[in-house]
Scaffold this motif. Structure first.
Motif, short mmCIF file in Angstrom:
data_model
loop_
_atom_site.label_atom_id
_atom_site.label_comp_id
_atom_site.label_asym_id
_atom_site.label_seq_id
_atom_site.Cartn_x
_atom_site.Cartn_y
_atom_site.Cartn_z
N GLU A 261 17.55 -18.85 -4.56
CA GLU A 261 18.17 -19.84 -5.42
C GLU A 261 18.68 -19.12 -6.66
O GLU A 261 17.99 -18.28 -7.23
CB GLU A 261 17.14 -20.91 -5.81
N CYS A 262 19.91 -19.47 -7.07
CA CYS A 262 20.56 -18.82 -8.21
C CYS A 262 19.73 -19.01 -9.48
O CYS A 262 19.21 -20.10 -9.74
CB CYS A 262 21.94 -19.39 -8.40
N ALA A 263 19.62 -17.93 -10.26
CA ALA A 263 18.87 -17.98 -11.51
C ALA A 263 19.72 -18.48 -12.68
O ALA A 263 19.25 -18.56 -13.81
CB ALA A 263 18.31 -16.60 -11.83
N GLY B 109 20.64 -24.26 -14.52
CA GLY B 109 21.10 -25.51 -13.93
C GLY B 109 21.90 -25.35 -12.66
O GLY B 109 22.40 -26.33 -12.12
N CYS B 110 22.07 -24.14 -12.13
CA CYS B 110 22.96 -23.94 -10.98
C CYS B 110 22.29 -24.37 -9.67
O CYS B 110 22.81 -25.20 -8.93
CB CYS B 110 23.42 -22.49 -10.90
N HIS B 111 21.13 -23.79 -9.35
CA HIS B 111 20.36 -24.12 -8.14
C HIS B 111 21.08 -23.80 -6.84
O HIS B 111 20.60 -24.18 -5.77
CB HIS B 111 19.93 -25.60 -8.11
N ALA B 112 22.26 -23.16 -6.89
CA ALA B 112 22.96 -22.85 -5.65
C ALA B 112 22.14 -21.86 -4.82
O ALA B 112 21.49 -20.97 -5.36
CB ALA B 112 24.33 -22.26 -5.96
N LEU B 113 22.18 -22.04 -3.50
CA LEU B 113 21.51 -21.09 -2.61
C LEU B 113 22.53 -20.04 -2.22
O LEU B 113 23.70 -20.34 -2.02
CB LEU B 113 20.98 -21.81 -1.37
N TRP C 92 22.04 -14.02 -8.82
CA TRP C 92 23.00 -15.09 -9.09
C TRP C 92 23.88 -15.37 -7.88
O TRP C 92 24.21 -14.48 -7.11
CB TRP C 92 23.86 -14.70 -10.28
N CYS C 93 24.29 -16.65 -7.77
CA CYS C 93 25.17 -17.04 -6.68
C CYS C 93 26.45 -16.24 -6.73
O CYS C 93 26.98 -15.82 -5.71
CB CYS C 93 25.45 -18.54 -6.73
N SER C 94 26.95 -16.02 -7.95
CA SER C 94 28.17 -15.25 -8.11
C SER C 94 28.13 -14.53 -9.45
O SER C 94 27.83 -15.13 -10.48
CB SER C 94 29.39 -16.17 -8.04
N THR D 260 30.60 -16.10 -12.01
CA THR D 260 30.30 -17.33 -12.73
C THR D 260 28.93 -17.22 -13.42
O THR D 260 28.84 -16.86 -14.58
CB THR D 260 30.36 -18.55 -11.79
N CYS D 261 27.87 -17.48 -12.67
CA CYS D 261 26.53 -17.54 -13.28
C CYS D 261 26.09 -16.20 -13.86
O CYS D 261 25.52 -16.17 -14.95
CB CYS D 261 25.52 -18.02 -12.25
N GLY D 262 26.34 -15.11 -13.16
CA GLY D 262 25.91 -13.79 -13.64
C GLY D 262 26.52 -13.47 -14.99
O GLY D 262 25.82 -13.08 -15.92
ZN LIG Z 1 24.74 -19.92 -9.77
#
Ligand SMILES: [Zn+2]
Length: 176
Positions: free
Chosen positions: A133-135, A138-142, A154-156, A159-161
């Motif tokens: 799960e993305c760190a 609030g993202c929570h994307a797998l 991170w999912c990406s 974006t999140c990273g």
């Molecule tokens: Zn993310």
């Protein structure tokens, strides 16, 4: 994983639906499926099936990551994924040019069948241990971590990273 991320920020008030209608599903399938540009049309109702499959896959993967395992997902989710996986997948055809093209009577359903088969493979293989799960806040994307050390957070990175790194930089500057 790209497919289940078409509902962004799942479970939060800011959730964003990227497959709201048949046209959006056709566009997604055109981009991620093995199709020639512009050859995918979605029939009415395909969008609801896509969303139902997506949420069933999300539930299945969540169950598979838990201690109870893939078999602990609801019978409804299991059946939804099984039924989608049973549909015909795209068939290859060798063109006179020597190139391979892909065909299906129902390109949208055939792509969903590929996605469902991938999901079943994933939840029953050791690769499920690499779904994180993305760190990002609030993202929570797998996402599936294919890096060698298996330490992706991170999912990406785009974006999140980046967001997390920028925040860290900002708070470091504030402290200086
Ligand atoms: Zn993310």
């Amino acid at each position: 994983m790209d497919f289940i991320r078409t509902l962004r920020l799942r479970g939060t008030a800011a959730a964003e639906e990227e497959l709201p209608d048949a046209a959006a599903v056709a566009a997604w399938v055109g981009e991620f499926g093995p199709w020639e540009p512009g050859t995918c049309a979605a029939a009415p109702g395909h969008d609801a099936r896509a969303r139902e499959l997506r949420e069933a896959i999300h539930e299945l993967i969540t169950a598979a990551r838990s201690a109870a395992g893939a078999g602990s997902c609801s019978p409804r989710a299991r059946e939804t994924v099984n039924n989608a996986a049973a549909l015909p997948v795209p068939a290859p055809r060798l063109e006179p040019s020597g190139r391979l093209s892909w065909h299906a009577a129902e390109p949208v359903l055939a792509t969903l069948a590929l996605v469902a088969r991938d999901a079943l493979d994933l939840v029953t293989s050791p690769a499920i241990g690499r779904v994180h799960e993305c760190a990002g806040p609030g993202c929570h994307a797998l996402f599936l971590d294919s890096s060698r050390p298996g330490t992706r957070r991170w999912c990406s990175m785009n974006t999140c990273g980046n967001k997390v790194k920028k925040e860290a930089l900002r708070s470091r500057r504030r402290q200086d």
